[in-house]
Design an enzyme around this catalytic site. Structure first.
Site, PDB file in Angstrom:
ATOM      1  N   GLU A  61       0.852  -1.298  -0.102  1.00 31.44           N
ATOM      2  CA  GLU A  61      -0.265   0.103   0.118  1.00 31.44           C
ATOM      3  C   GLU A  61       0.671   1.223   0.190  1.00 31.44           C
ATOM      4  O   GLU A  61       1.821   1.195   0.502  1.00 31.44           O
ATOM      5  CB  GLU A  61      -0.786  -0.041   1.137  1.00 31.44           C
ATOM      6  CG  GLU A  61      -0.234  -0.304   2.529  1.00 31.44           C
ATOM      7  CD  GLU A  61       0.023   1.190   3.308  1.00 31.44           C
ATOM      8  OE1 GLU A  61      -0.569   2.080   2.515  1.00 31.44           O
ATOM      9  OE2 GLU A  61       0.826   1.333   4.006  1.00 31.44           O
ATOM     10  N   LYS A  62       0.510   2.353  -0.471  1.00 25.36           N
ATOM     11  CA  LYS A  62       1.143   3.513  -0.936  1.00 25.36           C
ATOM     12  C   LYS A  62       0.713   4.313   0.548  1.00 25.36           C
ATOM     13  O   LYS A  62      -0.615   4.942   0.351  1.00 25.36           O
ATOM     14  CB  LYS A  62       0.754   4.152  -2.126  1.00 25.36           C
ATOM     15  CG  LYS A  62       1.634   5.712  -2.057  1.00 25.36           C
ATOM     16  CD  LYS A  62       1.380   6.217  -3.635  1.00 25.36           C
ATOM     17  CE  LYS A  62       2.070   7.547  -3.679  1.00 25.36           C
ATOM     18  NZ  LYS A  62       1.419   8.503  -2.658  1.00 25.36           N
TER      19      LYS A  62
END
Length: 378
Positions: A61-62
């Site tokens: 995930e960013k």
């Protein structure tokens, strides 16, 4: 995507005389002169979607946070030190925070000449407190041994066994050491790309910090300073964002010629950076009268000239009849300038060539088959 959380400040004491530190980092990393050594992703498009089938990538995930590298070091008298540094070349020193080497069961010897890559985020705890965390996702050097030429899997192995695991063990056996740790250190979870559905459905819904997309990293690639196609960022259309500089244009006062009427809602111009001190107009911010007066109108001059992050939301633009699809997300006081026009152009290209979440997930079985086929051929 989770709700956006505040951008944390970098902890530690600011280092104002940083030339020796820059020279040291450049020398350790075999750079001719210092520049921020962090790898930078390209934006996701249809070409990158095809690339996920041709090459093995991990995905994470960013996070919403501040990208930082850290130099784990020791002072001249042997005290542990951690230097955090960001893309703006801000350096902060944390005294006495120890990352012990794994060969020392007493945790007396701390890392020196070790450089790791990560992101500072705020996690929202159950009681509402904001917990600062340093999520580590790469390792450039351990104990003076350069790792940038090694593949991503090898670097992650060093990161876990040499840095994260000994630090965790130290705090477990010597909890009083936590007083020197302004943040919690964690490994940023990586998944094989064909497990995208679990990232979307299990990982991201349970995050305690903001997240606005995904980061794909090629499994077999070395660490490359600067922009590299081996790291790709994906965002849904309404999470594509750009950092702009704000310029306010207030209407003229009806009673005082030549004077601006600051009681009225101004036109909010979004300016794009073209290098040095040069900015050019890009678009007008989409903002309602109510939003202006409730959020910015009490002290509008504090808004003028600041860097803000804006997301792209054409659906809301149509619904609200806004002058543009660009919407205020948050202040980016951690940045001295907005995004360079080349970055803005890249974001616009990514929007035009966008890949949806559904298209990503639909491709996972093909990605899995290609990954397994490469594994059998090794």
């Amino acid at each position: 995507m989770t709700e956006h959380t505040p951008v944390p400040d970098i902890p530690g004491v600011p280092v104002h005389n940083d030339e020796d530190l820059k020279y040291r980092i450049a020398s350790l990393l075999k750079m001719k002169s210092y520049r921020f050594p962090g790898a930078q992703p390209v934006s996701f498009g249809s070409h990158e979607l095809r690339q996920l089938e041709k090459e093995d990538f991990f995905v994470a995930e960013k996070s919403d946070g501040v990208r930082c590298l850290a130099l784990l070091s020791r002072s001249s008298n042997g005290r542990p030190e951690v230097y955090l540094f960001d893309r703006k070349n801000n350096f902060h020193l944390i005294h006495d925070m120890c990352f012990p080497i794994p060969q020392d069961p007493e945790f007396r010897k701390c890392h020196n000449d070790t450089i790791v890559d990560g992101e500072l985020v705020f996690d929202r705890e159950d009681d509402g407190r904001m917990q600062l965390k340093f999520l580590l996702f790469d390792c450039l050097m351990v104990g003076g041994h350069l790792l940038m030429h090694r593949d991503f899997v090898k670097r992650l192995g060093y990161l876990n066994t040499e840095i994260i695991r000994p630090h965790r063990e130290m705090l477990k056996k010597k909890p009083h050491r936590k007083q020197h740790c302004p943040f919690v250190v964690e490994f940023k979870e990586q998944q094989k790309t064909y497990n995208l559905d679990s990232v979307f459905n299990l990982v991201m819904p349970n995050l305690r910090h903001g997240s606005d997309g995904l980061i794909f990293t090629a499994v077999d690639s070395p660490y490359v300073s600067g922009t590299t196609s081996k790291i790709v960022k994906w965002k849904p259309a309404n999470e594509n964002s750009v950092d702009f500089k704000v310029h306010l244009r207030f209407p003229p006062s009806k009673s005082l010629p030549g004077v601006q009427d600051m009681s009225k809602k101004p036109r909010v111009d979004l300016m794009v950076w073209h290098g040095d001190t040069h900015y050019e107009y890009f678009a007008e911010l989409g903002i309602s009268d109510e939003e202006w007066h409730s959020t910015f109108g009490k002290n509008p001059r504090r808004f003028d000239g600041r860097i803000i992050e804006c997301n792209y939301d054409p659906e809301l633009q149509k619904e609200m009849n806004f002058p543009s699809p660009w919407r205020f997300m948050r202040y980016r006081d951690d940045k001295t300038d907005g995004n360079h026009y080349t970055v803005v152009n890249s974001v616009l290209e990514s929007i035009d060539d966008g890949v949806t979440k559904e298209e990503l997930i639909a491709r996972t079985e093909s990605i899995r088959a290609s990954w397994n086929e490469r594994t059998r051929s090794y």
